[in-house]
Design an enzyme around this catalytic site. Structure first.
Site, PDB file in Angstrom:
ATOM      1  N   PRO A  96       0.841  -1.204   0.000  1.00 21.18           N
ATOM      2  CA  PRO A  96       0.000   0.000   0.000  1.00 21.18           C
ATOM      3  C   PRO A  96       0.880   1.260   0.000  1.00 21.18           C
ATOM      4  O   PRO A  96       1.898   1.294   0.683  1.00 21.18           O
ATOM      5  CB  PRO A  96      -0.782  -0.098   1.324  1.00 21.18           C
ATOM      6  CG  PRO A  96      -0.665  -1.516   1.765  1.00 21.18           C
ATOM      7  CD  PRO A  96       0.618  -2.047   1.186  1.00 21.18           C
ATOM      8  N   VAL A  97       0.493   2.258  -0.802  1.00 26.46           N
ATOM      9  CA  VAL A  97       1.326   3.471  -0.865  1.00 26.46           C
ATOM     10  C   VAL A  97       0.999   4.400   0.298  1.00 26.46           C
ATOM     11  O   VAL A  97      -0.099   4.366   0.859  1.00 26.46           O
ATOM     12  CB  VAL A  97       1.149   4.235  -2.207  1.00 26.46           C
ATOM     13  CG1 VAL A  97       1.616   3.384  -3.373  1.00 26.46           C
ATOM     14  CG2 VAL A  97      -0.271   4.699  -2.395  1.00 26.46           C
ATOM     15  N   GLY A 100       3.546   3.802   5.294  1.00 24.98           N
ATOM     16  CA  GLY A 100       4.630   3.468   6.220  1.00 24.98           C
ATOM     17  C   GLY A 100       5.307   2.149   5.919  1.00 24.98           C
ATOM     18  O   GLY A 100       6.084   1.646   6.723  1.00 24.98           O
ATOM     19  N   GLY A 102       7.200   1.679   3.105  1.00 25.06           N
ATOM     20  CA  GLY A 102       8.369   1.881   2.243  1.00 25.06           C
ATOM     21  C   GLY A 102       8.101   1.558   0.785  1.00 25.06           C
ATOM     22  O   GLY A 102       9.011   1.135   0.059  1.00 25.06           O
ATOM     23  N   SER A 103       6.868   1.774   0.352  1.00 24.25           N
ATOM     24  CA  SER A 103       6.506   1.410  -1.021  1.00 24.25           C
ATOM     25  C   SER A 103       7.391   2.102  -2.060  1.00 24.25           C
ATOM     26  O   SER A 103       7.831   1.483  -3.034  1.00 24.25           O
ATOM     27  CB  SER A 103       5.016   1.718  -1.222  1.00 24.25           C
ATOM     28  OG  SER A 103       4.796   2.465  -2.359  1.00 24.25           O
ATOM     29  N   ALA A 105      10.522   3.219  -1.840  1.00 25.39           N
ATOM     30  CA  ALA A 105      11.877   2.658  -1.881  1.00 25.39           C
ATOM     31  C   ALA A 105      11.853   1.257  -2.503  1.00 25.39           C
ATOM     32  O   ALA A 105      12.765   0.888  -3.247  1.00 25.39           O
ATOM     33  CB  ALA A 105      12.468   2.597  -0.472  1.00 25.39           C
ATOM     34  N   ALA A 106      10.806   0.486  -2.228  1.00 23.43           N
ATOM     35  CA  ALA A 106      10.741  -0.887  -2.757  1.00 23.43           C
ATOM     36  C   ALA A 106      10.558  -0.888  -4.277  1.00 23.43           C
ATOM     37  O   ALA A 106      11.222  -1.652  -4.987  1.00 23.43           O
ATOM     38  CB  ALA A 106       9.613  -1.671  -2.082  1.00 23.43           C
ATOM     39  N   ASP A 147      14.629   3.760   5.233  1.00 25.20           N
ATOM     40  CA  ASP A 147      13.756   2.947   4.372  1.00 25.20           C
ATOM     41  C   ASP A 147      14.556   2.233   3.282  1.00 25.20           C
ATOM     42  O   ASP A 147      14.479   1.008   3.137  1.00 25.20           O
ATOM     43  CB  ASP A 147      12.710   3.827   3.674  1.00 25.20           C
ATOM     44  CG  ASP A 147      11.523   4.135   4.555  1.00 25.20           C
ATOM     45  OD1 ASP A 147      11.659   4.008   5.782  1.00 25.20           O
ATOM     46  OD2 ASP A 147      10.463   4.506   4.007  1.00 25.20           O
TER      47      ASP A 147
HETATM   48  O1  PMV Z   1       8.286   5.985   4.954  1.00 23.89           O
HETATM   49  P1  PMV Z   1       7.702   5.932   6.339  1.00 23.89           P
HETATM   50  O2  PMV Z   1       6.340   6.509   6.450  1.00 23.89           O
HETATM   51  O3  PMV Z   1       7.875   4.610   6.985  1.00 23.89           O
HETATM   52  O4  PMV Z   1       8.552   6.958   7.250  1.00 23.89           O
HETATM   53  C1  PMV Z   1       9.921   6.939   7.314  1.00 23.89           C
HETATM   54  C2  PMV Z   1      10.369   7.208   8.698  1.00 23.89           C
HETATM   55  C3  PMV Z   1      10.568   8.654   9.097  1.00 23.89           C
HETATM   56  O5  PMV Z   1      11.455   8.580  10.211  1.00 23.89           O
HETATM   57  C4  PMV Z   1       9.277   9.295   9.522  1.00 23.89           C
HETATM   58  C5  PMV Z   1      11.212   9.487   8.004  1.00 23.89           C
HETATM   59  C6  PMV Z   1      12.636   9.123   7.681  1.00 23.89           C
HETATM   60  O6  PMV Z   1      13.102   9.558   6.624  1.00 23.89           O
HETATM   61  O7  PMV Z   1      13.303   8.428   8.459  1.00 23.89           O
END
Ligand code: PMV
Length: 309
Positions: A96-97, A100, A102-103, A105-106, A147
């Site tokens: 899911p985008v 949280g 990491g969509s 980066a993946a 991430d």
């Molecule tokens: O991509 P997310 O929503 O899991 O967030 C990353 C974690 C944060 O600490 C909020 C941002 C970061 O760049 O580390």
């Protein structure tokens, strides 16, 4: 075919942007995959992003791509000093985008792996990580790098910005219930909101980041020694500080509360917050019950996973 897993942040989100440690693990029940086929001469490089219904043509001379996938492909071509090959890449993701997981980066990692392999120079490890991090800046503004690092390395990491990842051992596998709130939330916006608070009251927010640092270090020791109850307690403490940072929400608090009432050893939001997902540490025998309770409380989807198994 190449792929990359989703990820879960166990401890330390947001504070990690300010130099505190954080802990993250890959979550391979969700993943992004890229597959490619040769295309006729003269057709160039095309990315078909099935989940968002987009067809992207990649040109090297396009200096300000508005799409992160186009940018990821350009960075790969430049890194390898290659012209766009006649290739069509199919990109799909079950992640899911803006949740949280990491969509962003993946999908970048899967795409760069497939493209670089098709060019005969597969990019992996630190080189791949550096490219995915560049793309993350487009998604997140000022990402800490956690991430892309956990997703590329596909192993649990203890991460400190600028110092990079450290491997650590999981003393005893533990079970998590992961609940997607179904609410998309932009990490770029939550990170910017925390930045604004910090700039208005640096001493107060620095103290909260420091508190999270203490929690993450205690959590690392508890994970290494397999002390489930202590891991859960640190999750509860971490959630409370994330509330103080204003990145929780009514819905996330409700899911966390439901998990605790159903017997979870601890629960917290995970990732950027204000939406996205919540994680709960559970006794394996209690996983189904906790998952049902958080769905009852409104979670859109739940998963049960074992970390370190
Ligand atoms: O991509 P997310 O929503 O899991 O967030 C990353 C974690 C944060 O600490 C909020 C941002 C970061 O760049 O580390």
């Amino acid at each position: 075919m190449h792929s990359a897993p989703a990820k879960i942040i166990l401890f330390g989100e947001h504070a990690v942007v300010y130099g505190q440690p954080a802990i993250a693990v890959p979550f391979s029940a969700l993943s992004a995959t890229a597959d490619s086929i040769a295309a006729p001469d003269g057709t160039g490089l095309t990315i078909i992003a099935h989940d968002v219904g987009r067809v992207l043509h990649v040109y090297l001379d396009d200096d300000s791509p508005d799409n992160a996938l186009t940018y990821a492909a350009q960075l790969t071509l430049r890194k390898l000093h290659a012209r766009p090959p006649n290739l069509t890449i199919d990109l799909r993701s079950t992640i899911p985008v803006a949740s949280g997981f990491g969509s962003g980066a993946a999908v970048s990692a899967a795409l760069i792996r497939e493209l670089s392999a098709a060019l005969g120079s597969p990019l992996e490890g630190d080189q791949l990580n550096a490219l995915v991090f560049e793309v993350e800046k487009m998604h997140h503004g000022t990402p800490s790098g956690i991430d892309n690092t956990v997703i590329v390395k596909n192993t649990p990491i203890y991460f400190v910005r600028d110092a990079g990842p450290q491997a650590f051992t999981i003393g005893r596998p533990f079970t998590l219930v992961i609940a997607d709130s179904g609410i998309a939330a932009s990490t770029r916006e939550t990170v910017a909101a925390v930045r604004k608070l910090y700039e208005a009251k640096p001493a107060r927010y620095q103290q909260l980041f420091d508190q999270i640092g203490v929690i993450v270090r205690a959590a690392k020791a508890a994970i290494e020694q397999g002390r489930w109850a202590d891991i859960g307690q640190q999750m509860n403490l971490n959630h409370a500080v994330l509330q103080d940072l204003t990145v929780s929400s009514e819905v996330l608090d409700r899911l966390v509360q439901a998990a605790r009432e159903a017997g979870a050893l601890g629960a917290k939001l995970s990732g950027g917050g204000r939406g996205g997902n919540v994680i709960a540490l559970v006794e394996p025998a209690n996983a189904k019950r906790v998952a049902a309770a958080v769905r009852q409380a409104g979670a859109a989807h739940t998963w049960v996973t074992t970390v370190g198994g």
